[in-house]
Write an enzyme that holds these catalytic residues in place. Structure first.
Site, PDB file in Angstrom:
ATOM      1  N   LYS A  23       0.840  -1.217   0.000  1.00 48.08           N
ATOM      2  CA  LYS A  23       0.000   0.000   0.000  1.00 48.08           C
ATOM      3  C   LYS A  23       0.864   1.251   0.000  1.00 48.08           C
ATOM      4  O   LYS A  23       0.665   2.152  -0.822  1.00 48.08           O
ATOM      5  CB  LYS A  23      -0.894   0.013   1.238  1.00 48.08           C
ATOM      6  CG  LYS A  23      -1.565   1.358   1.505  1.00 48.08           C
ATOM      7  CD  LYS A  23      -2.465   1.357   2.705  1.00 48.08           C
ATOM      8  CE  LYS A  23      -1.812   1.797   3.955  1.00 48.08           C
ATOM      9  NZ  LYS A  23      -1.631   3.241   4.143  1.00 48.08           N
ATOM     10  N   ARG A  94      -4.260  10.634   3.283  1.00 43.47           N
ATOM     11  CA  ARG A  94      -3.036  11.399   3.555  1.00 43.47           C
ATOM     12  C   ARG A  94      -2.094  11.375   2.356  1.00 43.47           C
ATOM     13  O   ARG A  94      -1.453  12.364   2.033  1.00 43.47           O
ATOM     14  CB  ARG A  94      -2.345  10.824   4.797  1.00 43.47           C
ATOM     15  CG  ARG A  94      -1.078  11.559   5.183  1.00 43.47           C
ATOM     16  CD  ARG A  94      -0.628  11.224   6.583  1.00 43.47           C
ATOM     17  NE  ARG A  94       0.646  11.830   6.912  1.00 43.47           N
ATOM     18  CZ  ARG A  94       0.799  13.067   7.380  1.00 43.47           C
ATOM     19  NH1 ARG A  94      -0.248  13.837   7.536  1.00 43.47           N
ATOM     20  NH2 ARG A  94       2.000  13.545   7.672  1.00 43.47           N
ATOM     21  N   ARG A 124      -0.327  15.007  12.701  1.00 42.22           N
ATOM     22  CA  ARG A 124       0.325  14.494  11.487  1.00 42.22           C
ATOM     23  C   ARG A 124       0.690  15.683  10.598  1.00 42.22           C
ATOM     24  O   ARG A 124       0.106  15.927   9.577  1.00 42.22           O
ATOM     25  CB  ARG A 124      -0.587  13.493  10.774  1.00 42.22           C
ATOM     26  CG  ARG A 124      -0.919  12.272  11.626  1.00 42.22           C
ATOM     27  CD  ARG A 124      -1.588  11.160  10.849  1.00 42.22           C
ATOM     28  NE  ARG A 124      -0.635  10.487   9.955  1.00 42.22           N
ATOM     29  CZ  ARG A 124      -0.987   9.472   9.151  1.00 42.22           C
ATOM     30  NH1 ARG A 124      -2.241   9.075   9.100  1.00 42.22           N
ATOM     31  NH2 ARG A 124      -0.096   8.899   8.372  1.00 42.22           N
TER      32      ARG A 124
HETATM   33  C1  EPZ Z   1       3.825   6.952   6.523  1.00 42.75           C
HETATM   34  O1  EPZ Z   1       3.098   8.041   7.068  1.00 42.75           O
HETATM   35  C2  EPZ Z   1       2.827   5.816   6.438  1.00 42.75           C
HETATM   36  N1  EPZ Z   1       1.733   6.202   5.551  1.00 42.75           N
HETATM   37  C3  EPZ Z   1       2.286   5.489   7.822  1.00 42.75           C
HETATM   38  O2  EPZ Z   1       1.496   4.312   7.681  1.00 42.75           O
HETATM   39  C4  EPZ Z   1       3.437   5.160   8.771  1.00 42.75           C
HETATM   40  O3  EPZ Z   1       2.923   5.014  10.087  1.00 42.75           O
HETATM   41  C5  EPZ Z   1       4.489   6.270   8.742  1.00 42.75           C
HETATM   42  O4  EPZ Z   1       4.896   6.552   7.394  1.00 42.75           O
HETATM   43  C6  EPZ Z   1       5.727   5.884   9.547  1.00 42.75           C
HETATM   44  O5  EPZ Z   1       6.278   4.718   9.003  1.00 42.75           O
HETATM   45  C7  EPZ Z   1       1.948   6.177   4.211  1.00 42.75           C
HETATM   46  O6  EPZ Z   1       3.025   5.839   3.758  1.00 42.75           O
HETATM   47  C8  EPZ Z   1       0.780   6.559   3.339  1.00 42.75           C
HETATM   48  P1  EPZ Z   1       6.063  10.141   8.619  1.00 42.75           P
HETATM   49  P2  EPZ Z   1       3.760   9.522   7.048  1.00 42.75           P
HETATM   50  O7  EPZ Z   1       6.139  11.385   7.818  1.00 42.75           O
HETATM   51  O8  EPZ Z   1       4.634   9.655   5.869  1.00 42.75           O
HETATM   52  C9  EPZ Z   1       6.584  13.457  11.948  1.00 42.75           C
HETATM   53  C10 EPZ Z   1      -0.376   2.956   7.699  1.00 42.75           C
HETATM   54  O9  EPZ Z   1      -0.901   2.398   8.666  1.00 42.75           O
HETATM   55  N2  EPZ Z   1       6.499  14.412  10.832  1.00 42.75           N
HETATM   56  O10 EPZ Z   1       7.124   9.100   8.445  1.00 42.75           O
HETATM   57  O11 EPZ Z   1       2.663  10.472   7.266  1.00 42.75           O
HETATM   58  C11 EPZ Z   1       5.257  12.759  12.211  1.00 42.75           C
HETATM   59  O12 EPZ Z   1       4.446  13.560  13.067  1.00 42.75           O
HETATM   60  C12 EPZ Z   1       0.076   4.387   7.830  1.00 42.75           C
HETATM   61  O13 EPZ Z   1      -0.113   2.400   6.586  1.00 42.75           O
HETATM   62  C13 EPZ Z   1       6.738  15.750  11.064  1.00 42.75           C
HETATM   63  O14 EPZ Z   1       7.005  16.155  12.193  1.00 42.75           O
HETATM   64  O15 EPZ Z   1       4.658   9.441   8.370  1.00 42.75           O
HETATM   65  C14 EPZ Z   1       5.689  11.492  12.870  1.00 42.75           C
HETATM   66  O16 EPZ Z   1       5.928  11.720  14.247  1.00 42.75           O
HETATM   67  C15 EPZ Z   1      -0.370   5.022   9.135  1.00 42.75           C
HETATM   68  N3  EPZ Z   1       6.660  16.631  10.035  1.00 42.75           N
HETATM   69  C16 EPZ Z   1       7.022  11.164  12.180  1.00 42.75           C
HETATM   70  O17 EPZ Z   1       7.452  12.398  11.579  1.00 42.75           O
HETATM   71  C17 EPZ Z   1       6.387  16.229   8.746  1.00 42.75           C
HETATM   72  O18 EPZ Z   1       6.363  17.075   7.831  1.00 42.75           O
HETATM   73  C18 EPZ Z   1       6.916  10.109  11.099  1.00 42.75           C
HETATM   74  O19 EPZ Z   1       5.936  10.535  10.169  1.00 42.75           O
HETATM   75  C19 EPZ Z   1       6.148  14.856   8.526  1.00 42.75           C
HETATM   76  C20 EPZ Z   1       6.218  13.964   9.573  1.00 42.75           C
END
Ligand code: EPZ
Length: 432
Positions: A23, A94, A124
């Site tokens: 996915k 998202r 997020r």
């Molecule tokens: C991706 O989300 C996945 N979704 C999520 O999976 C997954 O939990 C996550 O990566 C971590 O592996 C998709 O790929 C569609 P991040 P994403 O940016 O990209 C912080 C599922 O169940 N952050 O890696 O949104 C954020 O708050 C979903 O399949 C910032 O601070 O996650 C978090 O604490 C749920 N600023 C950390 O980074 C930003 O601009 C990781 O978030 C972006 C993120």
């Protein structure tokens, strides 16, 4: 009519399960096809709501989308345009924010509705995405009504970008914005998940120059344009892990096929600590459990650490260990424990304090009506229903269908007593 999933638990699982395409790779690769003025043929596409939504979004920008067979799609983005952006579709997931990086790359401007997606309890933000776009030369603004507008009047120029937080989405979006930029972009402290590597491999198959994906330094040298081609999406690490967690919770033995072993090692290591037996083959893994479940502690971390997207699923077998308390620490998100209230309805004994959950073992879980509060929480509810005594009904299953391809059919094929049930307006229940 609302549809729910009904499970009669307490049966071990035996048989084979085929894993679908990933996915979190597909939701990035589908919009990335809009970078190409030509046809991209994508194979191993999972039949899940979020990927179908991304395909509708690229159609909304004028791409033609043709399914060659149920898991192979051809996307022709020769004539895409910005005249009618499908804003309402974008609000639903998202991953729609990947269209910002793509459209900024190809047209040097984009206007996208703020993304939606799972609300599992914490913020997020997308500040790192914006920081990346601005470092490459774009100006960004949030327009009334929840729209993000980005524009690079003088084009995009490669720069060095350090991500303060390891972010999958920001790493991918900056990669998408950099592939047609002038010069080299270096992303430092990049995310290393398998889907990051898959996006980089897709882009390179279409003529991009992306090096270092899978490490924490990714270098992208901008090229003039990308060409069409074919690409096969990797198997879903988290779907596979979900079924590994299910058989660990219920007992039995599953052969899980169409997987990449190294993507699952961070998951199987924990399952072995809990009492499962794991045997890897070239592109499959057998997971069995016949003895008692043992307590363990889990801290979720960016890849190659234990995946946060497997955290709810593993909480279920940890409720049923032979002894003592297990501790889960959520190391990626602010919080990810909305599913705990639902597990408590089934008899779980879990105490949550911020990022930490302490799980005390209980003799059994008992079937109950529960809700899927988000995608992975929904998967955890199904696992709990399979492991519990009695009947469990899972409502709000739209969350589950966003990320699991035919989960009911795949579980029925390995002996689970699981089915859809339609709730008619008159309250009568019918098998769906
Ligand atoms: C991706 O989300 C996945 N979704 C999520 O999976 C997954 O939990 C996550 O990566 C971590 O592996 C998709 O790929 C569609 P991040 P994403 O940016 O990209 C912080 C599922 O169940 N952050 O890696 O949104 C954020 O708050 C979903 O399949 C910032 O601070 O996650 C978090 O604490 C749920 N600023 C950390 O980074 C930003 O601009 C990781 O978030 C972006 C993120």
């Amino acid at each position: 009519m609302s549809r729910k999933i009904v499970i009669r638990g307490g049966k071990p699982l035996f048989g084979e399960i085929n894993i679908s395409g990933a996915k979190n790779a597909a939701v990035a690769i589908v919009p990335a096809a809009m970078l190409v003025e030509g046809v991209c043929r994508l194979e191993n596409i999972p039949n899940i709501v979020d990927v179908m939504a991304q395909l509708e979004i690229v159609r909304g920008f004028g791409a033609s989308v043709r399914f060659v067979n149920p898991t192979t799609v051809e996307i022709d983005s020769t004539h895409i345009n910005l005249s009618h952006p499908p804003f309402e579709l974008m609000r639903k997931l998202r991953a729609s924010y990947y269209t910002i990086g793509v459209l900024l790359s190809r047209f040097h401007r984009a206007e996208v509705a703020m993304p939606g997606g799972c609300n599992f309890g914490g913020a997020r933000p997308i500040d790192l995405h914006i920081k990346g776009f601005e470092t490459l030369g774009a100006e960004t603004a949030i327009r009334e009504g929840g729209f993000i507008c980005v524009e690079a009047k003088n084009g995009l120029k490669g720069r060095n970008i350090f991500l303060d937080v390891v972010s999958v989405g920001a790493t991918m979006n900056i990669m998408l914005a950099a592939v047609l930029a002038e010069g080299q972009t270096v992303i430092e402290n990049a995310a290393k998940e398998p889907h990051i590597v898959d996006l980089a491999n897709f882009l390179n198959a279409m003529g991009a120059e992306v090096r270092g994906a899978g490490t924490d330094v990714i270098k992208i040298v901008g090229v003039e344009k990308l060409h069409g081609g074919s690409y096969t999406i990797i198997p879903d690490q988290i779907e596979a892990g979900t079924y590994m967690a299910a058989v660990t919770a219920t007992g039995g033995s599953l052969l899980i096929k169409n997987i990449i072993p190294r993507h699952l090692e961070c998951i199987s290591a924990k399952l072995v600590e809990m009492g499962a037996e794991v045997e890897y083959f070239d592109d499959s893994v057998r997971v069995s459990r016949s003895g008692p479940l043992h307590k363990t502690n889990i801290k979720t971390l960016p890849y190659p650490g234990f995946p946060t997207d497997m955290q709810p699923q593993l909480a279920v077998p940890l409720c049923l260990t032979e002894e003592g308390a297990s501790v889960i620490t959520e190391g990626v998100w602010e919080s990810r424990y909305r599913y705990v209230d639902e597990l408590r309805k089934m008899g779980a004994d879990i105490h949550v304090d911020g990022k930490v959950a302490v799980i005390n073992s209980v003799p059994r879980l008992s079937g109950a009506p529960v809700k899927a509060s988000d995608l992975r929480a929904g998967a955890a509810m199904i696992i709990a229903g399979l492991a519990a005594t009695g009947e469990t009904s899972v409502e709000e299953i739209v969350h589950i269908e966003r990320g699991y391809d035919n989960i009911v059919g795949k579980l029925q094929a390995v002996g689970a007593d699981i089915r859809y049930m339609e709730d008619a307006p008159d309250g009568a229940a019918r098998v769906g």
